[in-house]
Design a protein around this motif. Structure first.
Motif, PDB file in Angstrom:
ATOM      1  N   LEU A 135     -10.762   3.302  -7.772  1.00  0.00           N
ATOM      2  CA  LEU A 135     -11.952   3.214  -6.926  1.00  0.00           C
ATOM      3  C   LEU A 135     -12.177   4.558  -6.248  1.00  0.00           C
ATOM      4  CD1 LEU A 135     -11.246  -0.236  -5.232  1.00  0.00           C
ATOM      5  CD2 LEU A 135     -12.693   0.215  -7.224  1.00  0.00           C
ATOM      6  N   GLY A 136     -13.370   5.112  -6.420  1.00  0.00           N
ATOM      7  CA  GLY A 136     -13.733   6.358  -5.757  1.00  0.00           C
ATOM      8  C   GLY A 136     -14.323   6.091  -4.387  1.00  0.00           C
ATOM      9  N   VAL A 138      -8.508   5.164  -4.463  1.00  0.00           N
ATOM     10  CA  VAL A 138      -7.520   4.096  -4.324  1.00  0.00           C
ATOM     11  C   VAL A 138      -7.408   3.445  -5.691  1.00  0.00           C
ATOM     12  CG1 VAL A 138      -6.919   1.908  -3.232  1.00  0.00           C
ATOM     13  CG2 VAL A 138      -8.047   3.694  -1.884  1.00  0.00           C
ATOM     14  N   THR A 139      -6.199   3.421  -6.223  1.00  0.00           N
ATOM     15  CA  THR A 139      -5.966   2.751  -7.500  1.00  0.00           C
ATOM     16  C   THR A 139      -5.374   1.387  -7.216  1.00  0.00           C
ATOM     17  OG1 THR A 139      -5.585   4.869  -8.605  1.00  0.00           O
ATOM     18  CG2 THR A 139      -4.828   2.884  -9.754  1.00  0.00           C
ATOM     19  N   VAL A 181       0.856  -1.176   0.000  1.00  0.00           N
ATOM     20  CA  VAL A 181       0.000   0.000   0.000  1.00  0.00           C
ATOM     21  C   VAL A 181       0.896   1.231   0.000  1.00  0.00           C
ATOM     22  CG1 VAL A 181      -1.776   1.297   1.238  1.00  0.00           C
ATOM     23  CG2 VAL A 181      -1.808  -1.215   1.288  1.00  0.00           C
ATOM     24  N   GLU A 182       0.670   2.129  -0.942  1.00  0.00           N
ATOM     25  CA  GLU A 182       1.426   3.365  -1.031  1.00  0.00           C
ATOM     26  C   GLU A 182       0.458   4.541  -0.913  1.00  0.00           C
ATOM     27  OE1 GLU A 182       4.610   3.617  -1.041  1.00  0.00           O
ATOM     28  OE2 GLU A 182       5.488   1.867  -2.029  1.00  0.00           O
ATOM     29  N   ILE A 183       0.880   5.582  -0.201  1.00  0.00           N
ATOM     30  CA  ILE A 183       0.084   6.792  -0.059  1.00  0.00           C
ATOM     31  C   ILE A 183       0.713   7.866  -0.943  1.00  0.00           C
ATOM     32  CG2 ILE A 183      -0.960   8.429   1.548  1.00  0.00           C
ATOM     33  CD1 ILE A 183      -1.526   5.402   2.157  1.00  0.00           C
ATOM     34  N   TRP A 212      -1.999  -1.181  -3.797  1.00  0.00           N
ATOM     35  CA  TRP A 212      -3.045  -0.181  -3.652  1.00  0.00           C
ATOM     36  C   TRP A 212      -2.364   1.171  -3.518  1.00  0.00           C
ATOM     37  CZ3 TRP A 212      -6.275  -2.851   0.779  1.00  0.00           C
ATOM     38  CH2 TRP A 212      -6.885  -4.009   0.267  1.00  0.00           C
ATOM     39  N   TYR A 213      -2.671   2.075  -4.420  1.00  0.00           N
ATOM     40  CA  TYR A 213      -2.111   3.430  -4.361  1.00  0.00           C
ATOM     41  C   TYR A 213      -3.221   4.381  -3.950  1.00  0.00           C
ATOM     42  CZ  TYR A 213       2.450   5.377  -5.339  1.00  0.00           C
ATOM     43  OH  TYR A 213       3.729   5.868  -5.194  1.00  0.00           O
ATOM     44  N   SER A 214      -3.067   4.978  -2.777  1.00  0.00           N
ATOM     45  CA  SER A 214      -4.082   5.846  -2.213  1.00  0.00           C
ATOM     46  C   SER A 214      -3.757   7.306  -2.511  1.00  0.00           C
ATOM     47  CB  SER A 214      -4.141   5.625  -0.696  1.00  0.00           C
ATOM     48  OG  SER A 214      -4.910   6.612  -0.078  1.00  0.00           O
TER      49      SER A 214
END
Length: 198
Positions: free
Chosen positions: A171-172, A159-160, A122-124, A150-152
């Motif tokens: 995803l919205g 979240v992509t 997971v990356e922000i 998951w890229y937030s």
């Protein structure tokens, strides 16, 4: 202390010509200078300055959601801002903001970097990240064997989701983030990863 640019790039060629490659053990022992570093084939890269409050809030929400899932189901483990050694001789050490590792792959704690690739990275997104940087980092994790990234994006509250061999899925906040085969039973509304109340 080695210096690097403020971007996620190796030190310049001229500098590296006079500097030996760094090992994962040497990276682990570097003094804290307020920046977070990674290692790419022995070359030191500066990931970013310590993250700000917004970044930390979103990262914490992913840790809580995935941690609660793992604890409640006794399924997998979570790591927060931990480096993973992905290659050796020369060494590569990268650190996602949050990592989930499937059951049975690690036990207990390690004094150094584990030679393992997280199943989920997971990356922000940071304000300085460009779309190209986001894509390259996601593909880097998939290339080393992560099953999903998951890229937030806190600004867009999206979240992509990146998966091998598939186009990215954005995803919205009205969407639900779930992952049946990787995280059986995990499900969360995307907006909850960005704030407590709607």
């Amino acid at each position: 202390m080695l210096q690097s640019s403020r971007t996620e790039r190796p030190l310049g060629r001229r500098q590296m010509a006079t500097t030996k490659l760094i090992t994962a053990d040497e990276l682990l022992l570097m003094p804290d200078d307020g920046y977070r570093y990674e290692l790419v084939r022995g070359e030191l890269t500066e990931k970013m300055p310590p993250p700000g409050d917004g970044h930390g809030d979103v990262s914490g929400r992913f840790v809580i959601a995935l941690g609660r899932y793992s604890e409640d189901n006794d399924y997998g483990v979570i790591r927060d801002n931990v480096g993973f050694q992905l290659e050796s001789d020369p060494d590569t050490v990268r650190a996602p903001d949050v990592a989930w590792i499937s059951p049975g792959r690690i036990e207990g704690f390690s004094p150094g970097y584990r030679f393992i690739v997280p199943d989920l990275a997971v990356e922000i997104n940071s304000p300085t990240d460009t779309p190209r940087m986001v894509e390259e980092r996601a593909q880097m994790w998939l290339g080393f064997g992560s099953r999903e990234v998951w890229y937030s994006d806190p600004e867009q509250t999206t979240v992509t989701r990146y998966r091998p061999g598939q186009p990215p899925e954005i995803l919205g906040e009205d969407d639900v983030l779930d992952r049946g085969d990787l995280l059986p039973g995990f499900s969360i509304e995307v907006w909850r990863l960005f704030r407590r109340h709607r």
